[in-house]
Design a protein around this motif. Structure first.
Motif, PDB file in Angstrom:
ATOM      1  N   ASP A  65     -12.084  -2.833 -50.518  1.00 48.02           N
ATOM      2  CA  ASP A  65     -11.317  -3.195 -51.896  1.00 48.02           C
ATOM      3  C   ASP A  65      -9.932  -2.135 -51.026  1.00 48.02           C
ATOM      4  OD1 ASP A  65     -11.536  -4.045 -54.707  1.00 48.02           O
ATOM      5  OD2 ASP A  65      -9.994  -2.543 -54.213  1.00 48.02           O
ATOM      6  N   ASN A  66      -9.528  -2.272 -51.745  1.00 45.81           N
ATOM      7  CA  ASN A  66      -8.085  -2.147 -50.840  1.00 45.81           C
ATOM      8  C   ASN A  66      -7.082  -0.946 -52.152  1.00 45.81           C
ATOM      9  OD1 ASN A  66      -6.507  -3.632 -52.198  1.00 45.81           O
ATOM     10  ND2 ASN A  66      -4.876  -4.301 -50.887  1.00 45.81           N
ATOM     11  N   ASP A 116      -8.496  -3.257 -46.437  1.00 46.49           N
ATOM     12  CA  ASP A 116      -7.181  -4.128 -46.508  1.00 46.49           C
ATOM     13  C   ASP A 116      -8.161  -5.283 -46.221  1.00 46.49           C
ATOM     14  OD1 ASP A 116      -5.652  -6.319 -47.076  1.00 46.49           O
ATOM     15  OD2 ASP A 116      -4.514  -4.993 -47.930  1.00 46.49           O
ATOM     16  N   TYR A 167     -12.376  -6.867 -61.718  1.00 46.25           N
ATOM     17  CA  TYR A 167     -12.737  -6.754 -62.123  1.00 46.25           C
ATOM     18  C   TYR A 167     -14.413  -7.665 -62.417  1.00 46.25           C
ATOM     19  CZ  TYR A 167     -13.615  -9.475 -67.272  1.00 46.25           C
ATOM     20  OH  TYR A 167     -13.758 -10.166 -68.250  1.00 46.25           O
ATOM     21  N   ILE A 168     -14.423  -8.750 -61.739  1.00 41.57           N
ATOM     22  CA  ILE A 168     -15.336  -9.723 -61.654  1.00 41.57           C
ATOM     23  C   ILE A 168     -16.558  -9.263 -61.074  1.00 41.57           C
ATOM     24  CG2 ILE A 168     -16.382 -12.034 -61.294  1.00 41.57           C
ATOM     25  CD1 ILE A 168     -13.694 -13.014 -61.384  1.00 41.57           C
ATOM     26  N   TYR A 193      -0.670 -19.749 -56.382  1.00 40.13           N
ATOM     27  CA  TYR A 193      -2.103 -19.243 -56.382  1.00 40.13           C
ATOM     28  C   TYR A 193      -3.541 -20.470 -56.847  1.00 40.13           C
ATOM     29  CZ  TYR A 193      -6.336 -17.498 -59.018  1.00 40.13           C
ATOM     30  OH  TYR A 193      -7.546 -17.358 -59.183  1.00 40.13           O
ATOM     31  N   ASN A 204      -5.356  -3.271 -57.015  1.00 43.07           N
ATOM     32  CA  ASN A 204      -6.014  -3.586 -58.600  1.00 43.07           C
ATOM     33  C   ASN A 204      -7.103  -3.422 -58.861  1.00 43.07           C
ATOM     34  OD1 ASN A 204      -4.490  -5.000 -60.674  1.00 43.07           O
ATOM     35  ND2 ASN A 204      -5.384  -6.560 -60.228  1.00 43.07           N
ATOM     36  N   SER A 205      -7.332  -1.742 -58.909  1.00 43.13           N
ATOM     37  CA  SER A 205      -8.340  -1.548 -59.309  1.00 43.13           C
ATOM     38  C   SER A 205      -8.238   0.484 -59.173  1.00 43.13           C
ATOM     39  CB  SER A 205      -9.642  -2.048 -58.445  1.00 43.13           C
ATOM     40  OG  SER A 205      -9.839  -2.297 -56.705  1.00 43.13           O
ATOM     41  N   PHE A 262     -14.495 -11.467 -53.133  1.00 39.28           N
ATOM     42  CA  PHE A 262     -13.395 -11.683 -54.160  1.00 39.28           C
ATOM     43  C   PHE A 262     -12.161 -11.124 -54.223  1.00 39.28           C
ATOM     44  CE2 PHE A 262     -17.360 -10.567 -56.493  1.00 39.28           C
ATOM     45  CZ  PHE A 262     -17.567 -11.326 -57.216  1.00 39.28           C
ATOM     46  N   LYS A 295      -5.886 -21.249 -53.647  1.00 37.74           N
ATOM     47  CA  LYS A 295      -7.550 -21.602 -53.932  1.00 37.74           C
ATOM     48  C   LYS A 295      -8.172 -22.758 -52.939  1.00 37.74           C
ATOM     49  CE  LYS A 295      -8.315 -17.587 -56.057  1.00 37.74           C
ATOM     50  NZ  LYS A 295      -9.919 -16.849 -55.626  1.00 37.74           N
ATOM     51  N   LYS A 325      -4.070 -12.936 -58.275  1.00 40.94           N
ATOM     52  CA  LYS A 325      -4.409 -13.553 -59.103  1.00 40.94           C
ATOM     53  C   LYS A 325      -3.563 -14.323 -59.959  1.00 40.94           C
ATOM     54  CE  LYS A 325      -6.523 -10.664 -62.322  1.00 40.94           C
ATOM     55  NZ  LYS A 325      -7.932 -10.115 -63.547  1.00 40.94           N
TER      56      LYS A 325
HETATM   57  P1  NAD Z   1      -9.564  -8.068 -59.966  1.00 41.21           P
HETATM   58  O1  NAD Z   1      -7.714  -8.322 -59.432  1.00 41.21           O
HETATM   59  O2  NAD Z   1      -9.597  -7.627 -60.876  1.00 41.21           O
HETATM   60  O3  NAD Z   1     -10.181  -7.568 -58.274  1.00 41.21           O
HETATM   61  C1  NAD Z   1      -9.919  -7.774 -56.719  1.00 41.21           C
HETATM   62  C2  NAD Z   1      -9.945  -7.045 -56.324  1.00 41.21           C
HETATM   63  O4  NAD Z   1      -9.421  -6.908 -54.845  1.00 41.21           O
HETATM   64  C3  NAD Z   1      -9.245  -5.372 -56.800  1.00 41.21           C
HETATM   65  O5  NAD Z   1     -10.126  -4.450 -56.750  1.00 41.21           O
HETATM   66  C4  NAD Z   1      -8.455  -5.790 -56.001  1.00 41.21           C
HETATM   67  O6  NAD Z   1      -7.679  -4.084 -55.840  1.00 41.21           O
HETATM   68  C5  NAD Z   1      -8.486  -5.896 -54.589  1.00 41.21           C
HETATM   69  N1  NAD Z   1      -8.152  -6.695 -53.053  1.00 41.21           N
HETATM   70  C6  NAD Z   1      -6.330  -7.401 -54.003  1.00 41.21           C
HETATM   71  N2  NAD Z   1      -6.244  -7.059 -53.055  1.00 41.21           N
HETATM   72  C7  NAD Z   1      -6.976  -6.874 -51.478  1.00 41.21           C
HETATM   73  C8  NAD Z   1      -7.285  -6.169 -49.899  1.00 41.21           C
HETATM   74  N3  NAD Z   1      -5.614  -7.595 -49.211  1.00 41.21           N
HETATM   75  N4  NAD Z   1      -7.847  -6.535 -49.313  1.00 41.21           N
HETATM   76  C9  NAD Z   1      -8.810  -5.622 -50.149  1.00 41.21           C
HETATM   77  N5  NAD Z   1      -9.331  -5.357 -51.589  1.00 41.21           N
HETATM   78  C10 NAD Z   1      -7.876  -6.115 -52.092  1.00 41.21           C
HETATM   79  O7  NAD Z   1      -9.678  -9.505 -59.735  1.00 41.21           O
HETATM   80  P2  NAD Z   1     -10.567 -10.693 -60.484  1.00 41.21           P
HETATM   81  O8  NAD Z   1     -10.367 -11.288 -61.859  1.00 41.21           O
HETATM   82  O9  NAD Z   1     -11.787  -9.381 -60.664  1.00 41.21           O
HETATM   83  O10 NAD Z   1     -10.850 -12.159 -60.034  1.00 41.21           O
HETATM   84  C11 NAD Z   1     -11.672 -11.839 -58.233  1.00 41.21           C
HETATM   85  C12 NAD Z   1     -11.510 -13.513 -57.600  1.00 41.21           C
HETATM   86  O11 NAD Z   1     -11.698 -14.066 -58.486  1.00 41.21           O
HETATM   87  C13 NAD Z   1     -10.404 -13.320 -57.105  1.00 41.21           C
HETATM   88  O12 NAD Z   1      -9.558 -13.999 -55.715  1.00 41.21           O
HETATM   89  C14 NAD Z   1      -9.648 -14.233 -58.267  1.00 41.21           C
HETATM   90  O13 NAD Z   1      -8.446 -15.456 -57.273  1.00 41.21           O
HETATM   91  C15 NAD Z   1     -10.819 -15.302 -58.408  1.00 41.21           C
HETATM   92  N6  NAD Z   1     -10.701 -15.850 -60.325  1.00 41.21           N
HETATM   93  C16 NAD Z   1     -10.637 -14.914 -61.159  1.00 41.21           C
HETATM   94  C17 NAD Z   1     -10.460 -15.626 -62.055  1.00 41.21           C
HETATM   95  C18 NAD Z   1     -10.244 -14.180 -63.240  1.00 41.21           C
HETATM   96  O14 NAD Z   1      -9.832 -15.400 -64.575  1.00 41.21           O
HETATM   97  N7  NAD Z   1     -10.126 -13.354 -63.607  1.00 41.21           N
HETATM   98  C19 NAD Z   1     -10.490 -17.149 -62.247  1.00 41.21           C
HETATM   99  C20 NAD Z   1     -10.959 -17.801 -61.119  1.00 41.21           C
HETATM  100  C21 NAD Z   1     -11.200 -17.129 -60.240  1.00 41.21           C
END
Ligand code: NAD
Ligand code: UFG
Length: 337
Positions: free
Chosen positions: A33-34, A60, A13-14, A150, A37-38, A82, A154, A86
């Motif tokens: 990306d692995n 990964d 997402y972000i 979680y 979650n996408s 990222f 962080k 989460k």
């Molecule tokens: P998201 O799950 O949409 O994106 C995370 C991406 O990382 C996904 O595409 C997933 O496939 C990939 N991923 C997960 N584990 C992996 C691994 N072992 N190897 C390679 N890729 C991997 O989450 P997001 O909302 O985009 O969040 C991104 C970051 O921001 C995270 O670290 C999250 O903890 C942090 N964050 C998010 C929020 C929120 O509300 N969305 C708030 C604060 C912090």
């Protein structure tokens, strides 16, 4: 010369919104990306938005040889990290998995960077690292703490980064404490669409709006807030994405580490978000008031002074923009993603 950036978790997402902002700012970006979650289709969407092919490596962050290979295949100037897990509730059930992916994953990235002499890292932290005893607005120098695995990961990652910087003065880090990201890119081609039932407010409301869920469960209306419902600092994900460009610029151009909040600096209640979304989708969205959710606090919003001073960070989108863009995404791009 064009700077090349590694974006771990860049299809999420972000990450995907940050990719768009980085390309617009002239950076060359490689996504790792692995796909846990996408979706791979995000690559095509990013190409559509930017008008450029997307460079994507499926790997990964726990796979150290794959990381070493990646760092030898490309010369990176910086990494934005990222990738991670989460979901607060899931972290309580699977704490070890969270520690492995979030903490070991970060250590792997730092080691791969060190081996390749890459010295700039932007890290996704969270407002969850603030101790619940603090009163908003939350300032970066306030007490930290955690109430679930979680949050523990962080906070631990922030501490690891502090020690890594102390041991290696060439390493510069941008630690970004996100508040509540919401909304979607103006194109409607990328956005947040969790596989499971969403825990977070905006994606849940969007499913109510498309009729997938009957009503929103409002977790408590007896908080000490103007309308009794919980208040949070929602920030448009495209504003958040711009914060990453500013952080990267500070690391690369000024060689300066920083730790800042990324929020709007004001709170909105659950009812304000629901009303704005009702306006966006053109009908009154149904809700039912339920008991408070365990672990929730009444209100939480950022002090944004440091982000402004250190990065020049400001936002240009409000709650209505978040709801309009979320509705646009959920009724167009999300359908066949
Ligand atoms: P998201 O799950 O949409 O994106 C995370 C991406 O990382 C996904 O595409 C997933 O496939 C990939 N991923 C997960 N584990 C992996 C691994 N072992 N190897 C390679 N890729 C991997 O989450 P997001 O909302 O985009 O969040 C991104 C970051 O921001 C995270 O670290 C999250 O903890 C942090 N964050 C998010 C929020 C929120 O509300 N969305 C708030 C604060 C912090
Ligand atoms: N809420 C509801 N109904 C829902 C979902 C949420 O009433 O179905 C309420 C909550 O009670 C809270 C507000 O909407 O008052 C926001 O809840 P979210 O779950 O969307 O967000 P939180 O602020 O609780 O938590 C989020 C992330 C955490 C992160 C924190 C601070 O999920 O990981 O922001 O960044 F730590």
């Amino acid at each position: 010369m064009t700077k090349r950036i590694l974006l771990t978790g860049g299809l999420g997402y972000i990450g995907s919104h940050t990719y768009v902002a980085l390309v617009a700012a002239g950076y060359d970006v490689v996504i790792l990306d692995n796909l846990s979650n996408s979706k791979r289709s995000v690559c095509d969407r990013l190409a559509q938005i930017t008008g450029r092919d997307t460079t994507f490596v499926q790997a990964d962050i726990l796979d150290e040889p794959a990381l070493a290979q990646l760092f030898s295949d490309y010369d990176f100037d910086a990494v934005i990290h990222f990738a991670g897990l989460k979901a607060v509730g899931e972290s309580v059930e699977k704490p070890l998995e969270y520690m492995q992916v979030n903490v070991t994953g970060l250590v792997n990235i730092l080691q791969a960077m060190q081996a390749a002499s890459v010295n700039a890292l932007v890290f996704s932290s969270s407002a969850t690292v603030y101790d619940v005893s603090n009163t908003s607005p939350l300032r970066e120098d306030m007490q930290t703490g955690f109430t679930n695995p979680y949050g523990y990961t962080k906070l631990t990652c922030e501490q690891i980064l502090e020690q890594a910087v102390a041991a290696n003065p060439s390493l510069k880090t941008g630690v970004l404490r996100y508040f509540n990201p919401a909304g979607a890119d103006v194109s409607g081609l990328i956005g947040e669409d969790p596989n499971d039932i969403p825990n977070n407010l905006m994606p849940y409301i969007s499913r109510v709006a498309i009729g997938e869920y009957e009503f929103l469960r409002v977790w408590g209306d007896d908080y000490d807030t103007p309308d009794g419902t919980g208040v949070r600092d929602y920030i448009h994900v495209s504003d958040l994405a711009n914060g990453h460009v500013l952080s990267l610029n500070a690391l690369l151009d000024r060689d300066e580490s920083h730790l800042v909040n990324l929020g709007r600096g004001r709170g909105y209640s659950v009812m304000q978000v629901l009303n704005s979304y009702s306006r966006a989708c053109g009908r009154e969205l149904p809700y039912q008031v339920m008991p408070r959710r365990a672990g929730d606090i009444a209100e939480m919003y950022a002090d944004v002074e440091r982000a402004k001073q250190v990065l020049g960070f400001t936002v240009s989108r409000d709650l209505d923009d978040m709801c309009d863009s979320s509705w646009n995404w959920i009724t167009t791009g999300a359908k066949d993603a």
